[in-house]
Structure formats: C-alpha cells, structure tokens
Design an enzyme around this catalytic site. Structure first.
Site, short mmCIF file in Angstrom:
data_model
loop_
_atom_site.label_atom_id
_atom_site.label_comp_id
_atom_site.label_asym_id
_atom_site.label_seq_id
_atom_site.Cartn_x
_atom_site.Cartn_y
_atom_site.Cartn_z
N ARG A 19 34.76 6.92 51.58
CA ARG A 19 34.00 5.70 51.29
C ARG A 19 33.23 5.86 49.97
O ARG A 19 32.75 6.94 49.65
CB ARG A 19 33.07 5.37 52.48
CG ARG A 19 33.91 5.03 53.70
CD ARG A 19 33.08 4.86 54.96
NE ARG A 19 32.24 3.67 54.93
CZ ARG A 19 31.41 3.36 55.93
NH1 ARG A 19 31.30 4.15 56.99
NH2 ARG A 19 30.68 2.27 55.86
N ARG B 105 17.07 3.02 61.04
CA ARG B 105 15.96 2.66 60.16
C ARG B 105 14.62 3.18 60.68
O ARG B 105 13.82 3.73 59.92
CB ARG B 105 15.88 1.13 60.03
CG ARG B 105 16.92 0.56 59.11
CD ARG B 105 17.00 -0.95 59.23
NE ARG B 105 17.83 -1.49 58.17
CZ ARG B 105 19.16 -1.36 58.09
NH1 ARG B 105 19.81 -0.68 59.02
NH2 ARG B 105 19.84 -1.90 57.09
N ASP C 216 29.92 -6.54 61.33
CA ASP C 216 30.22 -5.55 62.38
C ASP C 216 30.69 -6.20 63.68
O ASP C 216 30.97 -5.49 64.65
CB ASP C 216 28.99 -4.66 62.65
CG ASP C 216 28.76 -3.65 61.52
OD1 ASP C 216 29.63 -3.55 60.63
OD2 ASP C 216 27.72 -2.98 61.54
N ARG D 73 34.91 0.38 66.00
CA ARG D 73 35.05 -1.08 66.18
C ARG D 73 36.52 -1.47 66.37
O ARG D 73 36.82 -2.44 67.05
CB ARG D 73 34.38 -1.83 65.03
CG ARG D 73 32.91 -1.43 64.89
CD ARG D 73 31.98 -2.50 64.48
NE ARG D 73 30.67 -1.91 64.19
CZ ARG D 73 29.71 -1.73 65.09
NH1 ARG D 73 29.88 -2.11 66.35
NH2 ARG D 73 28.55 -1.18 64.74
N SER E 297 25.59 -3.28 51.27
CA SER E 297 24.14 -3.48 51.14
C SER E 297 23.39 -2.17 51.29
O SER E 297 22.20 -2.08 51.01
CB SER E 297 23.66 -4.46 52.22
OG SER E 297 23.80 -3.85 53.50
N GLN E 298 24.10 -1.15 51.79
CA GLN E 298 23.41 0.10 52.13
C GLN E 298 22.83 0.80 50.91
O GLN E 298 21.86 1.55 51.01
CB GLN E 298 24.37 1.02 52.89
CG GLN E 298 24.76 0.46 54.25
CD GLN E 298 25.86 1.25 54.93
OE1 GLN E 298 26.35 2.24 54.40
NE2 GLN E 298 26.27 0.81 56.11
N LYS F 221 30.67 6.86 68.05
CA LYS F 221 29.93 6.68 66.79
C LYS F 221 28.81 5.65 66.95
O LYS F 221 27.71 5.83 66.43
CB LYS F 221 30.88 6.24 65.67
CG LYS F 221 30.17 6.05 64.34
CD LYS F 221 31.12 5.59 63.25
CE LYS F 221 30.48 5.66 61.88
NZ LYS F 221 29.48 4.61 61.62
O1 LIG Z 1 22.44 -1.21 56.78
C1 LIG Z 1 23.06 -0.95 57.81
O2 LIG Z 1 22.56 -0.32 58.76
C2 LIG Z 1 24.45 -1.41 57.90
C3 LIG Z 1 24.97 -2.27 56.96
C4 LIG Z 1 26.34 -2.82 57.03
O3 LIG Z 1 27.13 -2.22 56.04
P1 LIG Z 1 27.50 -2.89 54.60
O4 LIG Z 1 26.26 -3.28 53.92
O5 LIG Z 1 28.20 -1.77 53.90
O6 LIG Z 1 28.37 -4.07 54.91
C5 LIG Z 1 26.97 -2.58 58.38
O7 LIG Z 1 28.36 -2.81 58.34
C6 LIG Z 1 26.71 -1.17 58.88
O8 LIG Z 1 27.29 -0.95 60.14
C7 LIG Z 1 25.25 -0.90 59.02
C1 LIG Z 2 30.50 0.31 59.31
C2 LIG Z 2 29.69 0.75 60.26
O1 LIG Z 2 28.76 1.72 60.10
P1 LIG Z 2 28.36 2.61 58.85
O2 LIG Z 2 28.62 1.84 57.60
O3 LIG Z 2 26.92 2.90 59.05
O4 LIG Z 2 29.21 3.86 58.93
C3 LIG Z 2 29.72 0.13 61.61
O5 LIG Z 2 28.82 0.44 62.42
O6 LIG Z 2 30.62 -0.64 61.93
#
Ligand SMILES: O=C(O)C1=C[C@@H](OP(=O)(O)O)[C@@H](O)[C@H](O)C1
Ligand SMILES: C=C(OP(=O)(O)O)C(=O)O
Length: 441
Positions: free
Chosen positions: A129, A35, A317, A391, A173-174, A417
C-alpha cells in the site's frame, strides 16, 4: 487453536442459511478504537478507553504504543493507557501488522522522535500500500525519511517544527489524519492544505472528533480542504467510550436483509460520524425493511431488493458488504467514486469482481467504479479466495449464506483484522460454518 476457539489459520465452509434470526450487540468501532488509543498515548497521565475492539488492528495499535513506551493494561473490556505525551521512545522498530490506519497514524507521530522504523509482516498487503503522500508531507516539514519507493519498510526521524504544509488526500484520508494527530504536539502546529480530490471525509471528521474529545483545539473549513491545529497543545487524559462499529455491522445488516428472518442489532448510535452509517439508507433504498429505536436497528429480511447507483466514497468500508445486497438485487448496481478501494488490503474492485464472477455473477469495472448485476440464484459448491481481506471475507460469507450449496473461503482467519467475532455472531443468528485448519498465510 487461537484464543477465540478457532484454528490459528483456517478456511471456512459456509453453509446455506434458511433464515437469520436473533439479537446482537454491535462490536466496538475499529476507527474509534485506534484513534482513542493513540490519543490516550499522546496524553500525559492515565486514560481509560472503555470497550475497546479486540481485533488484530486494535492489538497492533496497543502493541506499537507499548513498544513506544506507553503503559498498556487491559482491564475487562477496557484499555487503560499511561501516555508518553509528546515523547515516544526513539530508536524503536514498530510492526503495525496489516493495519493501514495504525501504520499511517503512527508514521505521522514518528516525526516527534529522532528515529522510528516501520516494518510489516504482511509484505503482500500493507507492504504494497502507498505511503508516499504522507512521507512527502513529512519531508516537506523537515523530517528525514527513507523508504522502499514510498512503501514499507520505512524509517522516519524528526524533530519537526510545524507550520503550513500540503498533503494529498486523493488516495487516502489517513495521511491527513496522521498529520492531525501530530500537529498539536509540534511547537508550530500545522496549517494543513489537503490537495487533490479529497476522499473519505468521514474518517477525517472522526479524527477531528477525537482531538476534541482529548481537549485539542482545531479548526477546519467546511469541505475539509484547510485544517488548522495550533501547536504547543496537550492531549488531555481522561475517559472515553468507544461507540459501536458501523463498517462491520453493515455486513450483518446486509446478511439480514438478504435472508428471511429478523435481526435486532443494538449499540449503533443514530448520530455518529462513521460514514458507513449510510449503509442503512442504502439498504433501505434497495427495499430492505430497517427500523430504528434509539441505538437499535431491526431488519426484517427476505424482501425483494432492487439495484441502486450510489457514490460509495462516503461509506468505503461498507461497499463490500453492500455488494452482497447488490448481488441479491434485481437490476444492476454501481458503486461510483470508489477508486480508493483499489488501495486497501487487496484491490477491492478487481479482486471482488474475480470472486463474484467465480460465483456466477456478472460484473464490470472502471478505474473508479464497480458494477454488479444481481441474481436470484447462487449455485455455490465452489472455493473462493478471501484475498487476505476481512471485508472480502464478509462479502463472500454473505453470498455463501444464500447459495444453494456450501462455499469454501480461503484464508478466512483474516476476518480477525477487524471483526474477530463475525462468524460467531452469524452462528448466534442460526448460520452454520465449518472451520478447516490450513497452513496458508
Ligand atoms: O481513518 C481511518 O481509520 C480509516 C480510513 C479509511 O481509509 P481511507 O482514508 O484510506 O479510505 C478506511 O477505509 C479505513 O478502514 C479506516
Ligand atoms: C481498509 C481498512 O483498514 P486500514 O486501511 O486501516 O487497513 C478496512 O478496515 O477496511
């Protein structure tokens, strides 16, 4: 050999550890690194991001921002970014590696350009994905989008004006975070309505926190179903400090809770928006002895653990790390409301079950939950599949540390990663690993 002294690609042999003992400093947060780097690039002028993560995902963000025209310089542990403001270069192909958050945040920002293409060299992970919910929202805003049925490779082009728009938040949420980064630089801003059963609230709050740190105005309803960000704003360049990483640290805490010994882990703020902070409460609820003094947590390990039933959506996570504790607890643990785990680097429900069962555990699943019955003895002596998922590799390593015979985890280099120092950190606590070079991807 890679720069970290480990083979470029390797399987890891995990040896049983009689105890884990020592002091460590938590690595820098993955979510704040991605971020802050992005917000720094969206500012005009120079920002120093102090103490950035050195993971592949951090590297992916730095590489893409440089390809888009940002100045990127690593100075010691910091990144100094000269931003491109609202003007990333057009006509660039970006490769975010296997980093979901990086890919999605950049896809949102790509609406500022008159053409950006996204590819990945991880067709079997990030390539599978879903991106459709974000692409639909960008199309509704007027962007031109082409994709392989909502998946990478993807081309996007703006410009877009902004205004009210819906985005589904039930798979990740991304997508909403991506639009939040874009919004202040649009003439009309964005009035976001998050639809569906909103998942992963914590990362959305981390995005709001980041916008505030860069001087961007935003307002959100309590449940985050409405997020309004006025347009015509600027990200303010400056200096930001990356906090410690709770998701990766959850694996160390769970390791320490399931072996005898004492771990002191520093650099973990008590008041922090990372949802995986809740791993501390979950482990305590299971019976672990964890105390806090300021930013340092102390785990006195080896106590008997008992099973819990918890909603895992607040700490997605950390679910796999906590599954290692569940596998050591008496009784049956269920992580509820974790459907989104199926949409990560692998299917973290079905694939996790498959590997746990290979190690002799009994498990079950529903569409949105994972259930694990703990066992006192893990025989080990088997090869398990890391599924290319950092993970998963953390979880399997923790099981290997308390097995009776060594286990081999395939593709363990994918740990890089998010947590390149993971094995080194455990070695510092007394664990023993062997790194076996492999050609497998
Ligand atoms: O906004 C972020 O940086 C993240 C949001 C989460 O994903 P989801 O919103 O897809 O669960 C998390 O699992 C990922 O590792 C990082
Ligand atoms: C799901 C993960 O990351 P991202 O969604 O950013 O690939 C994670 O860090 O476990």
């Amino acid at each position: 050999m890679s720069a970290d002294g480990l083979p470029e690609r390797f399987d890891v042999m995990v040896y049983p550890a009689a105890e884990l003992r020592g002091e460590l400093r938590a690595q820098p947060s993955k979510n704040y690194t991605t971020r802050y780097l992005l917000a720094a690039a969206l500012a005009e002028g120079e920002t120093r991001v102090v103490g950035v993560a050195t993971s592949e995902d951090a590297g992916a963000m730095l590489r893409c921002l440089a390809d888009w025209g940002a100045g990127v310089e690593l100075v010691g542990d910091d990144a100094v970014i000269r931003g491109f403001g609202a003007h990333p270069a057009a006509g660039v192909t970006l490769n975010p590696g296997n980093a979901g958050a990086v890919a999605r945040f950049l896809m949102g920002v790509a609406a500022l350009t008159t053409g950006t293409t996204f590819v990945t060299d991880y067709p079997n992970s990030l390539g599978k994905r879903p991106q459709g919910d974000l692409l639909d929202a960008l199309e509704r805003l007027g962007a031109r989008v082409s994709s392989d049925a909502g998946k990478l490779p993807i081309s996007l082009s703006g410009p877009v004006r902004g205004g009210p728009v819906e985005v589904s938040a039930e798979r990740s949420s991304q997508y909403a975070s991506a639009l939040m980064f874009l919004a202040p630089l649009l003439p009309g801003g964005l009035d976001l309505r998050l639809t569906g059963d909103i998942k992963s609230h914590a990362p959305l709050r981390q995005t709001l926190d980041t916008l505030a740190a860069f001087g961007v105005q935003a307002s959100a309803s309590d449940a985050l179903s409405r997020i309004s960000i006025p347009g015509g704003q600027r990200y303010r360049a400056g200096r930001v400090l990356v906090p410690g990483d709770y998701p990766g640290s959850a694996a160390l805490l769970a390791a320490a809770a399931t072996r005898p010994g004492v771990l002191r882990l520093s650099n973990l703020r008590e008041h922090d928006l990372q949802g995986e902070r809740e791993a501390v409460d979950v482990l305590r609820q299971m019976g672990a002895d964890i105390t806090r003094e300021g930013d340092t947590l102390t785990v006195r390990g080896g106590l008997p653990l008992t099973a819990v039933t918890r909603d895992g959506d607040g700490f997605t996570d950390a679910v796999q790390a906590l599954s290692a504790a569940a596998a050591a607890a008496s009784g049956t643990t269920t992580w509820e409301n974790v459907y989104t785990l199926r949409l990560k680097e692998c299917d973290r429900i079905s694939d996790t079950r498959a590997e746990l069962e290979r190690l002799g555990l009994s498990t079950s699943e529903t569409e949105d939950s994972l259930t694990i019955t703990g066992t006192e003895r893990v025989a080990g002596g088997v090869t398990v599949n890391g599924h290319g998922d950092h993970r998963m590799i953390m979880l399997l390593t923790l099981l290997g540390l308390r097995a009776e015979a060594p286990i081999r985890i395939t593709g363990a280099h994918h740990i890089r990663k998010s947590y390149p120092q993971f094995f080194r950190h455990l070695e510092a606590l007394g664990a023993k690993f062997e790194y076996l070079p492999t050609d497998a991807h």
